[in-house]
Design an enzyme around this catalytic site. Structure first.
Site, mmCIF file in Angstrom:
data_model
loop_
_atom_site.group_PDB
_atom_site.id
_atom_site.type_symbol
_atom_site.label_atom_id
_atom_site.label_comp_id
_atom_site.label_asym_id
_atom_site.label_seq_id
_atom_site.Cartn_x
_atom_site.Cartn_y
_atom_site.Cartn_z
ATOM 1 N N GLU A 2 -9.718 3.498 -2.489
ATOM 2 C CA GLU A 2 -10.870 3.946 -1.704
ATOM 3 C C GLU A 2 -10.904 5.454 -1.512
ATOM 4 O O GLU A 2 -11.254 5.946 -0.444
ATOM 5 C CB GLU A 2 -10.906 3.224 -0.348
ATOM 6 C CG GLU A 2 -10.936 1.717 -0.491
ATOM 7 C CD GLU A 2 -11.288 0.971 0.790
ATOM 8 O OE1 GLU A 2 -11.274 1.589 1.872
ATOM 9 O OE2 GLU A 2 -11.592 -0.228 0.688
ATOM 10 N N ASP A 18 -16.035 -0.830 -1.110
ATOM 11 C CA ASP A 18 -17.307 -1.538 -1.270
ATOM 12 C C ASP A 18 -18.454 -0.623 -0.857
ATOM 13 O O ASP A 18 -19.048 -0.785 0.201
ATOM 14 C CB ASP A 18 -17.271 -2.806 -0.403
ATOM 15 C CG ASP A 18 -18.389 -3.759 -0.759
ATOM 16 O OD1 ASP A 18 -19.234 -3.399 -1.614
ATOM 17 O OD2 ASP A 18 -18.416 -4.856 -0.191
ATOM 18 N N TYR A 40 -6.957 -9.816 2.437
ATOM 19 C CA TYR A 40 -6.566 -8.794 3.409
ATOM 20 C C TYR A 40 -6.476 -9.465 4.765
ATOM 21 O O TYR A 40 -7.486 -9.944 5.256
ATOM 22 C CB TYR A 40 -7.606 -7.677 3.427
ATOM 23 C CG TYR A 40 -7.196 -6.485 4.259
ATOM 24 C CD1 TYR A 40 -6.370 -5.500 3.730
ATOM 25 C CD2 TYR A 40 -7.618 -6.370 5.579
ATOM 26 C CE1 TYR A 40 -5.980 -4.423 4.501
ATOM 27 C CE2 TYR A 40 -7.223 -5.292 6.349
ATOM 28 C CZ TYR A 40 -6.404 -4.324 5.803
ATOM 29 O OH TYR A 40 -6.005 -3.261 6.564
ATOM 30 N N GLU A 68 -8.960 -6.538 -2.148
ATOM 31 C CA GLU A 68 -9.040 -6.970 -0.745
ATOM 32 C C GLU A 68 -10.250 -7.884 -0.639
ATOM 33 O O GLU A 68 -11.315 -7.546 -1.149
ATOM 34 C CB GLU A 68 -9.302 -5.792 0.221
ATOM 35 C CG GLU A 68 -8.183 -4.805 0.373
ATOM 36 C CD GLU A 68 -8.516 -3.628 1.316
ATOM 37 O OE1 GLU A 68 -9.605 -3.631 1.949
ATOM 38 O OE2 GLU A 68 -7.702 -2.704 1.387
ATOM 39 N N TYR A 84 0.794 -1.238 0.000
ATOM 40 C CA TYR A 84 0.000 0.000 0.000
ATOM 41 C C TYR A 84 0.821 1.281 0.000
ATOM 42 O O TYR A 84 0.284 2.350 -0.301
ATOM 43 C CB TYR A 84 -0.912 0.036 1.228
ATOM 44 C CG TYR A 84 -2.040 -0.958 1.202
ATOM 45 C CD1 TYR A 84 -1.853 -2.252 1.676
ATOM 46 C CD2 TYR A 84 -3.299 -0.606 0.703
ATOM 47 C CE1 TYR A 84 -2.887 -3.168 1.665
ATOM 48 C CE2 TYR A 84 -4.342 -1.519 0.700
ATOM 49 C CZ TYR A 84 -4.132 -2.793 1.174
ATOM 50 O OH TYR A 84 -5.159 -3.701 1.163
#
Ligand SMILES: *[C@@H]1O[C@H](CO)[C@@H](O)[C@H](O)[C@H]1NC(C)=O
Ligand SMILES: *[C@@H]1O[C@H](CO)[C@@H](O)[C@H](O)[C@H]1NC(C)=O
Ligand SMILES: *[C@@H]1O[C@H](CO)[C@@H](O)[C@H](O)[C@H]1NC(C)=O
Length: 454
Positions: free
Chosen positions: A167, A208, A299, A268, A96
């Site tokens: 995200e 999500d 994840y 993820e 990340y």
């Protein structure tokens, strides 16, 4: 377990000795030269002529909490962990945040020697879009850091893909960030092309959020080829063991994305409501999903504050948790489909979503690249700021921000109009808080799971 890395070292040493014995200059080849770069055709990834499925884990020991640390700049931590990756049977890790001011040869070559690819987020917490003020944070200081990360990783053959954001849109209320995410993705693709690197795929990792995850997918795959993403990735925690393809809703997910024109994978997954036995692996690498999905990343590797770890790390010691063994077994039990797994060889563009209560984007125009960043296309980005630089989110000003739009279909990122650059003084909230979001997701799904049981 440590044997696999030891044998790589022995193999290289053996090679060096043979070359020396032959009387030629000792030049130990980079182990990574044997790994085949991944390419995209239609809606799937390929390793040479073979379809490639991502079987991986998310990897950021130390997480995003406190001071970020780069897990693949540290030879001792990657040597500690690669044997466990091998034991899990994975072929990819996602990282990340990295320090783009340091060299990554040791870990990247060790990963390549183990047959492992890297999917890399080019953002860091200091150098990223700010979802509360995307216009100001889309600036040349940010892009310089992103491009420097590309420079650092583009020449490793096991760099599988770059993620242009994670995200950034994390709620029904902030789809106004979408044009900036798409502009960054476009700029990265253009930078890779301008600098003469191989076509490393670039895409976005979406939260999500039921209201907009699929709208964002369509948006990232609409317009001209220079503006379309190379793939789309979703974070999804809706399969909570014990479950099934239909109970989890993954059947609907596949239906919803059927016909989507670029590769799709789970950046993820792995709901922790109950013990994770990873039943979803048997669906993800089965033809019921592989026509649409190209695998995914669990994840996450290490246990952090939010409780998703497959292993617990203490100094140099790694202790697998029970779900590590379940994942290892699940991967071993589910082979990839034969042939191309139902992939499509053509890459259809999506229709851009129209503005609505769920999609706060007025038209298909994108912000032009800031003029101060466009020069990097020819000069290169130079040295990256690393993880501890001053940051970019508040670096927007008349000199560094975008001041025009690039119309869809223009095929260019040159500024086409001038407008006054606005500078607001609102509170800055970093877009980069994947862990916090995952906790929210986990809590929501725990609640949903609990309610379903009632
Ligand atoms: C590298 O990782 C090891 C764990 O194997 C840790 O003890 C050490 O502090 C790390 N070094 C740096 C510079 O982060
Ligand atoms: C999402 O947006 C709504 C307003 O649309 C806001 O009330 C809520 O707090 C936001 N949630 C998060 C997690 O930011
Ligand atoms: C699939 O699409 C329908 C209709 O847009 C939507 O209501 C549903 O939430 C979607 N399901 C999934 C799992 O994406």
């Amino acid at each position: 377990m440590r044997q696999s890395s030891a044998s790589v070292v022995l193999g290289l040493a053996w090679f060096a000795v043979q070359v020396a014995a032959a009387g030629t200059p000792v030049l130990v080849p980079r182990a990574s030269t044997t790994i085949t770069p991944i390419t995209v055709t239609g809606n799937a990834f390929y390793q040479g002529s073979e379809r490639f499925y991502i079987r991986g884990v998310d990897y950021q020991p130390g997480g995003g909490t406190g001071v970020e640390s780069d897990p693949i700049a540290n030879a001792s931590s990657c040597e500690r962990d690669i044997p466990y990756f091998t034991k899990l049977g994975i072929n990819t890790i996602r990282v990340y945040a990295v320090d783009n001011s340091v060299n990554h040869d040791t870990c990247m070559n060790a990963l390549a020697a183990a047959g492992i690819y890297l999917i890399l987020d080019t953002d860091t917490s200091k150098y990223s879009l700010n979802r509360n003020d995307p216009a100001q944070s889309y600036n040349s200081v940010y892009l310089q850091s992103v491009f420097a990360t590309i420079d650092e990783f583009a020449n490793y053959p096991n760099t599988l893909a770059f993620l242009s954001g994670n995200e950034v849109i994390n709620n029904a209320s902030n789809t106004n960030c979408a044009p900036y995410v798409k502009a960054v993705t476009r700029d990265m693709k253009q930078y890779i092309g301008s600098r003469g690197y191989r076509s490393i795929p670039v895409g976005y990792s979406a939260a999500d959020v039921a209201q907009n995850q699929q709208l964002m997918a369509e948006y990232m795959n609409c317009g001209t080829n220079d503006q379309r993403s190379d793939f789309y990735a979703i974070n999804d925690y809706s399969w909570c063991d014990p479950s099934s393809f239909t109970t989890s809703g993954w059947d609907t997910l596949v239906q919803n994305y059927t016909g989507y024109g670029i590769p799709l994978f789970m950046s993820e997954y792995g709901c922790i409501t109950n013990t994770r036995t990873f039943q979803e692996v048997s669906a993800l690498y089965n033809t019921e999903m592989t026509g649409v999905f190209s695998g995914g990343l669990v994840y996450e590797y290490s246990q952090e504050g939010n409780g998703y770890g497959l292993v617990t790390i203490s100094g140099d010691t790694v202790t697998p948790n029970s779900d590590f063994t379940y994942l290892q077994s699940a991967y071993a039990a589910q082979a990839n489909p034969t042939g191309n797994g139902g992939a499509s060889s053509t890459s259809a563009a999506s229709t851009c979503p129209t503005q609505s209560s769920e999609w706060d984007v007025a038209n298909d125009d994108l912000p032009a690249i800031p003029a101060a960043a466009e020069k990097y296309m020819t000069t290169g980005a130079g040295t990256g700021p690393g993880l501890n630089g001053p940051g970019s989110q508040e670096a927007g000003n008349a000199e560094t921000e975008s001041t025009g739009t690039a119309s869809a279909g223009s095929g260019t990122v040159t500024e086409t109009a001038t407008s006054s650059s606005k500078k607001s003084d609102g509170v800055r909230i970093p877009a980069f808080d994947f862990q916090a979001f995952s906790v929210v997701v986990a809590v929501l799904f725990s609640m949903a799971g609990g309610m379903a049981l009632l």
